[in-house]
Design a protein around this motif. Structure first.
Motif, short mmCIF file in Angstrom:
data_model
loop_
_atom_site.label_atom_id
_atom_site.label_comp_id
_atom_site.label_asym_id
_atom_site.label_seq_id
_atom_site.Cartn_x
_atom_site.Cartn_y
_atom_site.Cartn_z
N UNK A 12 30.59 39.74 -12.49
CA UNK A 12 29.64 40.77 -12.93
C UNK A 12 29.35 41.74 -11.79
N UNK A 13 29.49 43.04 -12.05
CA UNK A 13 29.34 44.06 -11.01
C UNK A 13 27.96 44.03 -10.36
N UNK A 14 26.94 43.72 -11.12
CA UNK A 14 25.58 43.72 -10.57
C UNK A 14 25.18 42.37 -10.00
N UNK A 15 26.07 41.38 -10.11
CA UNK A 15 25.75 40.03 -9.63
C UNK A 15 27.01 39.38 -9.06
N UNK A 16 27.39 39.71 -7.83
CA UNK A 16 28.62 39.17 -7.25
C UNK A 16 28.67 37.65 -7.20
N UNK A 17 27.52 36.99 -7.16
CA UNK A 17 27.53 35.53 -7.15
C UNK A 17 27.51 34.96 -8.57
N UNK A 18 27.60 35.84 -9.56
CA UNK A 18 27.59 35.41 -10.95
C UNK A 18 28.90 34.77 -11.37
N UNK A 19 29.04 34.56 -12.64
CA UNK A 19 30.17 33.85 -13.21
C UNK A 19 31.50 34.56 -12.92
N UNK A 20 32.44 33.85 -12.35
CA UNK A 20 33.76 34.40 -12.05
C UNK A 20 34.75 34.02 -13.13
N UNK A 21 35.70 34.90 -13.37
CA UNK A 21 36.82 34.55 -14.22
C UNK A 21 38.07 35.12 -13.61
N UNK A 22 39.14 34.33 -13.61
CA UNK A 22 40.35 34.68 -12.88
C UNK A 22 41.59 34.48 -13.74
#
Length: 118
Positions: free
Chosen positions: A66-76
């Motif tokens: 999430x652009x506004x939350x870099x420590x938010x949920x990642x998906x790769x």
């Protein structure tokens, strides 16, 4: 009643539009579990650079958060190949908060995304 129904439809249809924008990272962290010996290995990957972990070759194609939350949920987006086989053991997106949603089905290894590196 029509106004309420129209408002409800607008809210439902606007949800995806109002969803958070995603940003791409230069790489990310994954965890690999070898089910035979119970060892876990944390690996930092750079996008487009394959890395050997045990008998696996793992390449991260993209890592988003999430652009506004870099420590938010990642998906790769990952491509995982076992012993140089022609068909990947896994090729698709994995989500850090829901690793079982699109899991790699392999008898020896489990792989899941931890976070994007920003």
């Amino acid at each position: 009643m029509r106004a309420i129904w129209a408002g409800f439809c607008v809210v439902l249809l606007a949800g995806p539009v109002l969803a958070q924008n995603a940003a791409s990272a230069s790489g990310g962290d994954i965890r690999v579990l070898d089910k035979l010996n119970g060892e876990t290995t944390d690996v930092t990957l750079q996008n487009g650079v394959p890395q050997q972990v045990g008998l696996l070759s793992i390449e991260m194609n993209d890592c988003r958060y999430p652009a506004r939350n870099p420590s938010g949920d990642a998906y790769a987006a990952l491509t995982v190949t076992y012993r140089n086989e022609s068909t990947p053991a896994f090729n698709g997106w994995m989500i850090a908060s829901s690793p079982a949603l699109n899991a790699m089905d392999h008898p020896r290894y489990d792989v899941w995304v931890l976070r994007c590196t920003t």
